[in-house]
Motif scaffolding. Structure first.
Motif, PDB file in Angstrom:
ATOM      1  N   GLY A   6       0.784  -1.206   0.000  1.00 19.04           N
ATOM      2  CA  GLY A   6       0.000   0.000   0.000  1.00 19.04           C
ATOM      3  C   GLY A   6       0.826   1.271   0.000  1.00 19.04           C
ATOM      4  O   GLY A   6       0.283   2.368   0.054  1.00 19.04           O
ATOM      5  N   ARG A   7       2.162   1.188  -0.061  1.00 17.27           N
ATOM      6  CA  ARG A   7       2.999   2.380  -0.075  1.00 17.27           C
ATOM      7  C   ARG A   7       3.208   2.859  -1.503  1.00 17.27           C
ATOM      8  O   ARG A   7       3.224   2.081  -2.440  1.00 17.27           O
ATOM      9  CB  ARG A   7       4.357   2.073   0.566  1.00 17.27           C
ATOM     10  CG  ARG A   7       4.241   1.807   2.060  1.00 17.27           C
ATOM     11  CD  ARG A   7       5.568   1.366   2.648  1.00 17.27           C
ATOM     12  NE  ARG A   7       6.026   0.119   2.059  1.00 17.27           N
ATOM     13  CZ  ARG A   7       7.080  -0.554   2.504  1.00 17.27           C
ATOM     14  NH1 ARG A   7       7.774  -0.091   3.527  1.00 17.27           N
ATOM     15  NH2 ARG A   7       7.434  -1.676   1.928  1.00 17.27           N
ATOM     16  N   GLU A   8       3.410   4.129  -1.661  1.00 14.23           N
ATOM     17  CA  GLU A   8       3.578   4.718  -2.986  1.00 14.23           C
ATOM     18  C   GLU A   8       4.899   4.232  -3.584  1.00 14.23           C
ATOM     19  O   GLU A   8       5.963   4.335  -2.960  1.00 14.23           O
ATOM     20  CB  GLU A   8       3.587   6.245  -2.886  1.00 14.23           C
ATOM     21  CG  GLU A   8       3.555   6.952  -4.236  1.00 14.23           C
ATOM     22  CD  GLU A   8       2.231   6.781  -4.961  1.00 14.23           C
ATOM     23  OE1 GLU A   8       2.211   6.917  -6.185  1.00 14.23           O
ATOM     24  OE2 GLU A   8       1.203   6.489  -4.292  1.00 14.23           O
ATOM     25  N   ALA A   9       4.828   3.683  -4.792  1.00  8.11           N
ATOM     26  CA  ALA A   9       6.036   3.208  -5.465  1.00  8.11           C
ATOM     27  C   ALA A   9       6.695   4.343  -6.213  1.00  8.11           C
ATOM     28  O   ALA A   9       6.028   5.138  -6.860  1.00  8.11           O
ATOM     29  CB  ALA A   9       5.681   2.080  -6.437  1.00  8.11           C
ATOM     30  N   ALA A  10       8.014   4.429  -6.121  1.00  2.61           N
ATOM     31  CA  ALA A  10       8.738   5.435  -6.893  1.00  2.61           C
ATOM     32  C   ALA A  10       8.566   5.154  -8.373  1.00  2.61           C
ATOM     33  O   ALA A  10       8.518   4.007  -8.804  1.00  2.61           O
ATOM     34  CB  ALA A  10      10.212   5.418  -6.503  1.00  2.61           C
ATOM     35  N   SER A  11       8.467   6.209  -9.131  1.00  4.13           N
ATOM     36  CA  SER A  11       8.241   6.038 -10.561  1.00  4.13           C
ATOM     37  C   SER A  11       9.513   5.595 -11.261  1.00  4.13           C
ATOM     38  O   SER A  11      10.620   5.883 -10.810  1.00  4.13           O
ATOM     39  CB  SER A  11       7.753   7.359 -11.166  1.00  4.13           C
ATOM     40  OG  SER A  11       8.750   8.356 -11.014  1.00  4.13           O
ATOM     41  N   LEU A  12       9.325   4.888 -12.344  1.00  6.45           N
ATOM     42  CA  LEU A  12      10.436   4.474 -13.190  1.00  6.45           C
ATOM     43  C   LEU A  12      10.194   5.113 -14.546  1.00  6.45           C
ATOM     44  O   LEU A  12       9.283   4.721 -15.278  1.00  6.45           O
ATOM     45  CB  LEU A  12      10.474   2.949 -13.312  1.00  6.45           C
ATOM     46  CG  LEU A  12      11.706   2.337 -13.997  1.00  6.45           C
ATOM     47  CD1 LEU A  12      12.954   2.589 -13.161  1.00  6.45           C
ATOM     48  CD2 LEU A  12      11.516   0.846 -14.200  1.00  6.45           C
ATOM     49  N   GLY A  13      10.968   6.133 -14.861  1.00 13.46           N
ATOM     50  CA  GLY A  13      10.742   6.897 -16.072  1.00 13.46           C
ATOM     51  C   GLY A  13      11.017   6.111 -17.333  1.00 13.46           C
ATOM     52  O   GLY A  13      11.586   5.011 -17.311  1.00 13.46           O
ATOM     53  N   ASP A  14      10.630   6.701 -18.464  1.00 16.22           N
ATOM     54  CA  ASP A  14      10.826   6.043 -19.759  1.00 16.22           C
ATOM     55  C   ASP A  14      12.290   5.727 -20.016  1.00 16.22           C
ATOM     56  O   ASP A  14      12.641   4.638 -20.470  1.00 16.22           O
ATOM     57  CB  ASP A  14      10.289   6.939 -20.879  1.00 16.22           C
ATOM     58  CG  ASP A  14       8.776   6.892 -20.969  1.00 16.22           C
ATOM     59  OD1 ASP A  14       8.182   5.980 -20.366  1.00 16.22           O
ATOM     60  OD2 ASP A  14       8.193   7.763 -21.650  1.00 16.22           O
ATOM     61  N   ALA A  17      13.541   2.905 -17.714  1.00 14.73           N
ATOM     62  CA  ALA A  17      12.957   1.629 -18.138  1.00 14.73           C
ATOM     63  C   ALA A  17      13.632   1.108 -19.396  1.00 14.73           C
ATOM     64  O   ALA A  17      13.995  -0.068 -19.495  1.00 14.73           O
ATOM     65  CB  ALA A  17      11.455   1.796 -18.367  1.00 14.73           C
ATOM     66  N   ALA A  18      13.802   2.011 -20.369  1.00 15.37           N
ATOM     67  CA  ALA A  18      14.454   1.610 -21.624  1.00 15.37           C
ATOM     68  C   ALA A  18      15.885   1.156 -21.363  1.00 15.37           C
ATOM     69  O   ALA A  18      16.359   0.157 -21.920  1.00 15.37           O
ATOM     70  CB  ALA A  18      14.430   2.765 -22.624  1.00 15.37           C
ATOM     71  N   GLY A  19      16.600   1.875 -20.489  1.00 14.28           N
ATOM     72  CA  GLY A  19      17.979   1.507 -20.194  1.00 14.28           C
ATOM     73  C   GLY A  19      18.100   0.154 -19.531  1.00 14.28           C
ATOM     74  O   GLY A  19      18.990  -0.641 -19.854  1.00 14.28           O
ATOM     75  N   ARG A  78       9.484  -3.313  -7.903  1.00 16.41           N
ATOM     76  CA  ARG A  78      10.505  -2.384  -7.427  1.00 16.41           C
ATOM     77  C   ARG A  78      11.408  -3.023  -6.377  1.00 16.41           C
ATOM     78  O   ARG A  78      12.507  -2.560  -6.124  1.00 16.41           O
ATOM     79  CB  ARG A  78       9.850  -1.118  -6.869  1.00 16.41           C
ATOM     80  CG  ARG A  78       9.163  -1.265  -5.512  1.00 16.41           C
ATOM     81  CD  ARG A  78       8.394   0.010  -5.176  1.00 16.41           C
ATOM     82  NE  ARG A  78       7.880  -0.028  -3.807  1.00 16.41           N
ATOM     83  CZ  ARG A  78       8.342   0.727  -2.827  1.00 16.41           C
ATOM     84  NH1 ARG A  78       9.328   1.570  -3.059  1.00 16.41           N
ATOM     85  NH2 ARG A  78       7.810   0.649  -1.620  1.00 16.41           N
ATOM     86  N   ARG A  79      10.946  -4.112  -5.741  1.00 13.57           N
ATOM     87  CA  ARG A  79      11.775  -4.814  -4.768  1.00 13.57           C
ATOM     88  C   ARG A  79      12.676  -5.871  -5.407  1.00 13.57           C
ATOM     89  O   ARG A  79      13.599  -6.355  -4.765  1.00 13.57           O
ATOM     90  CB  ARG A  79      10.885  -5.496  -3.726  1.00 13.57           C
ATOM     91  CG  ARG A  79      10.123  -4.549  -2.827  1.00 13.57           C
ATOM     92  CD  ARG A  79       9.379  -5.330  -1.764  1.00 13.57           C
ATOM     93  NE  ARG A  79       8.716  -4.457  -0.813  1.00 13.57           N
ATOM     94  CZ  ARG A  79       8.038  -4.882   0.246  1.00 13.57           C
ATOM     95  NH1 ARG A  79       7.952  -6.193   0.487  1.00 13.57           N
ATOM     96  NH2 ARG A  79       7.455  -4.026   1.064  1.00 13.57           N
ATOM     97  N   LEU A 136       5.959  -2.287 -14.199  1.00 12.65           N
ATOM     98  CA  LEU A 136       6.056  -0.962 -13.612  1.00 12.65           C
ATOM     99  C   LEU A 136       5.561   0.131 -14.560  1.00 12.65           C
ATOM    100  O   LEU A 136       5.063   1.163 -14.120  1.00 12.65           O
ATOM    101  CB  LEU A 136       7.504  -0.672 -13.199  1.00 12.65           C
ATOM    102  CG  LEU A 136       8.016  -1.369 -11.941  1.00 12.65           C
ATOM    103  CD1 LEU A 136       9.493  -1.076 -11.739  1.00 12.65           C
ATOM    104  CD2 LEU A 136       7.220  -0.938 -10.723  1.00 12.65           C
ATOM    105  N   ARG A 137       5.721  -0.127 -15.870  1.00 13.20           N
ATOM    106  CA  ARG A 137       5.350   0.895 -16.849  1.00 13.20           C
ATOM    107  C   ARG A 137       3.890   0.796 -17.279  1.00 13.20           C
ATOM    108  O   ARG A 137       3.382   1.688 -17.955  1.00 13.20           O
ATOM    109  CB  ARG A 137       6.250   0.786 -18.083  1.00 13.20           C
ATOM    110  CG  ARG A 137       7.712   1.110 -17.828  1.00 13.20           C
ATOM    111  CD  ARG A 137       7.900   2.526 -17.310  1.00 13.20           C
ATOM    112  NE  ARG A 137       7.385   3.511 -18.248  1.00 13.20           N
ATOM    113  CZ  ARG A 137       7.006   4.741 -17.927  1.00 13.20           C
ATOM    114  NH1 ARG A 137       7.055   5.125 -16.664  1.00 13.20           N
ATOM    115  NH2 ARG A 137       6.560   5.568 -18.848  1.00 13.20           N
ATOM    116  N   LEU A 138       3.228  -0.283 -16.918  1.00 10.53           N
ATOM    117  CA  LEU A 138       1.823  -0.447 -17.328  1.00 10.53           C
ATOM    118  C   LEU A 138       0.903   0.288 -16.351  1.00 10.53           C
ATOM    119  O   LEU A 138       0.210  -0.299 -15.524  1.00 10.53           O
ATOM    120  CB  LEU A 138       1.460  -1.932 -17.391  1.00 10.53           C
ATOM    121  CG  LEU A 138       1.987  -2.716 -18.593  1.00 10.53           C
ATOM    122  CD1 LEU A 138       1.627  -4.180 -18.469  1.00 10.53           C
ATOM    123  CD2 LEU A 138       1.422  -2.147 -19.887  1.00 10.53           C
ATOM    124  N   THR A 139       0.894   1.607 -16.456  1.00 12.00           N
ATOM    125  CA  THR A 139       0.034   2.425 -15.602  1.00 12.00           C
ATOM    126  C   THR A 139      -1.287   2.774 -16.275  1.00 12.00           C
ATOM    127  O   THR A 139      -2.203   3.278 -15.627  1.00 12.00           O
ATOM    128  CB  THR A 139       0.770   3.723 -15.236  1.00 12.00           C
ATOM    129  OG1 THR A 139       1.133   4.419 -16.439  1.00 12.00           O
ATOM    130  CG2 THR A 139       2.038   3.410 -14.431  1.00 12.00           C
TER     131      THR A 139
END
Length: 498
Positions: A6-14, A17-19, A78-79, A136-139
């Motif tokens: 239930g904690r907010e996950a840090a975002s993983l930018g484009d 993610a690509a890298g 993220r873990r 992670l990217r499927l928002t």
């Protein structure tokens, strides 16, 4: 987006993610290609070794993608991203030391087991990165296809990049150990960055320490290579019984023996047999124009220059590193009468003028196995093209057991030349042994009795077989062609203990 607690996950930018997808996919292919070179000293450069490594890598990719996708639905991605990268990095960095330690045991089975683990573990973990990142990217479910397709394409591009950079840049400029330890360190650094990015700085401390394990392990286990060339693990071993004696070892095999003080000294029986064949077809010691398929230590070209002044030799050696070892450690000096061309032997043959050589010597090997494209009817026809009408082809082959490869090669050469003789240990012709065999071929008759006599003079207790006896020995062996040359399957590389 929230994680399972239930904690907010840090975002993983484009870009991140690509890298991750690009880098993890590239790393899998780097490990696969470098593993082939790491295994060569113990298993040889054979089709079976290539097939085994490719099969293990594809298995790792399939399992990792499947399990990674399922895990992404049950474990917070993220873990897991940091540990996936960190564990992969440690395994990759430790691979050179563990494989070489297994090789030192002398057990091929242990080498296979360790190598399989070294490819499977990082291959599976790194292949699990893409489905984790995809999760992670499927928002936005309306963009599922675009996200999955984009990341899949980026992963494929990474695999292509890893293949091209390894084959064209890394292997030719960086030792195998350096490639794997460097890649392992890069993966662990990436793990640290990911942990800091998505979980916080304190989670990056553990992965940062792990790379030391791989580095220390690599430092503890000695490297068996003096030089890691483009194609070989190369070392030079001094002969304690001869001041100038040096043995060139390629991929764990004694490839050439050179006496830097006396080039007329020929140590190996098969080399003395090649010399005996040359003396038989050219008994007047006149200079010869020779071409050599494969260089190694260039023992025969040096011998020709010393015993037949004025002889001219052109050598095709595919590995520039071997040539450099020859210059630095084996006293090689080239010039107009001894030219060494860094090139594939088949291509080198094609560049020679017709009827320009008195002698062609075939002695090219990748490990225990000869390059298949130098064994075929089409390749032998090229040898015949560059020889004069009375020229001679002398080829070294290695085989044991049923000698399927040696007999097939003799059949192939006999299909191009009118006269063929095979010299080898007497047991080989009874299918009770094997080892090196030397095939001599020409369009003019070969003096088998004279060759036998010269072998005796050189203290080589081998038989020479020609005519009906040779045809019986060859039996039903099929000629090799560019369309069908299963040399690795035909070859029995080692004697089987009784």
């Amino acid at each position: 987006m929230t994680d399972h607690d239930g904690r907010e996950a840090a975002s993983l930018g484009d870009a991140a993610a690509a890298g991750l997808v690009f880098g993890s996919s590239a790393a899998v292919l780097v490990v696969e290609l470098v593993a082939l070179r790491l295994l060569a000293p113990y298993l040889g450069l054979t089709l079976e070794t290539n097939t085994l490594v490719i099969g293990i890598a594809l298995t790792a990719i399939a399992i990792g993608s499947w399990i990674g996708g399922r895990a992404a639905d049950t474990v917070p991605p993220r873990r897991t991203l940091g540990p996936l990268l960190a564990i992969s990095g440690v395994v990759v960095a430790a691979t050179p030391s563990t494989v070489r330690a297994a090789g030192a045991s002398g057990s091929d089975d242990l080498v296979l087991l360790v190598a399989a683990a070294a490819i499977l573990v990082p291959g599976m973990l790194l292949s699990a990165v893409t489905p984790m990142v995809t999760k992670l990217r499927l928002t936005d479910l309306d963009r599922t296809g675009a996200v999955v397709g984009r990341l899949s394409g980026i992963g494929t591009a990474g695999a292509i990049f890893g293949t091209v950079v390894t084959g064209f840049v890394l292997v030719s400029t960086v030792p195998v150990t350096g490639i794997l330890v460097g890649l392992g360190a890069a993966l662990v650094v990436s793990a640290v960055a990911v942990e800091v990015l998505v979980r916080g700085w304190r989670f990056g401390i553990g992965p940062a320490a792990l790379v030391v394990v791989g580095g220390l392990a690599t430092a503890v286990v000695p490297d068996e290579c003096d030089v890691e060339t483009t194609y070989h693990c190369a070392s030079v071993v001094a002969d304690p019984e001869r001041d100038g004696g040096r043995t060139l070892v390629l991929d764990g095999l004694r490839h050439s023996y050179v006496d830097v003080d006396d080039p007329t000294h020929l140590e190996f029986e098969y080399v003395r047999t090649i010399a005996a064949a040359v003396d038989t077809v050219h008994p007047d010691d006149r200079p010869v124009d020779a071409y050599h398929l494969g260089g190694g230590g260039l023992t025969i070209p040096r011998w020709l220059a010393a015993t037949r002044p004025g002889s001219r030799s052109v050598v095709s050696e595919i590995d520039p590193g071997v040539v450099q070892v020859d210059r630095d450690r084996l006293g090689l000096e080239t010039g107009p009468d001894l030219q060494v061309r860094v090139e594939d032997g088949r291509l080198g043959l094609g560049r020679l003028d017709a009827a320009s050589r008195d002698l062609v010597v075939g002695d090219a090997f990748g490990g225990i196995s000869p390059p298949w494209h130098l064994t075929t009817s089409e390749a032998i026809a090229e040898v015949r093209r560059v020889l004069t009408d009375d020229g001679t082809y002398v080829a070294n082959v290695i085989d044991y057991g049923p000698l399927d490869f040696a007999r097939a090669e003799a059949r192939t050469i006999a299909g191009v030349f009118e006269h063929v003789a095979v010299a080898g240990d007497p047991d080989a012709f009874r299918f009770e042994g094997g080892g090196n065999l030397v095939i001599v071929a020409s369009d003019v008759p070969i003096d088998a009795a004279g060759l036998t006599s010269r072998l005796s003079e050189r203290d080589v207790p081998w038989r020479v077989v020609t005519g009906t006896e040779l045809r019986t020995w060859i039996g039903d062996a099929r000629a090799l062609t560019d369309d069908r040359a299963p040399t690795d399957q035909l070859l029995t590389p080692y004697a089987v203990a009784s």
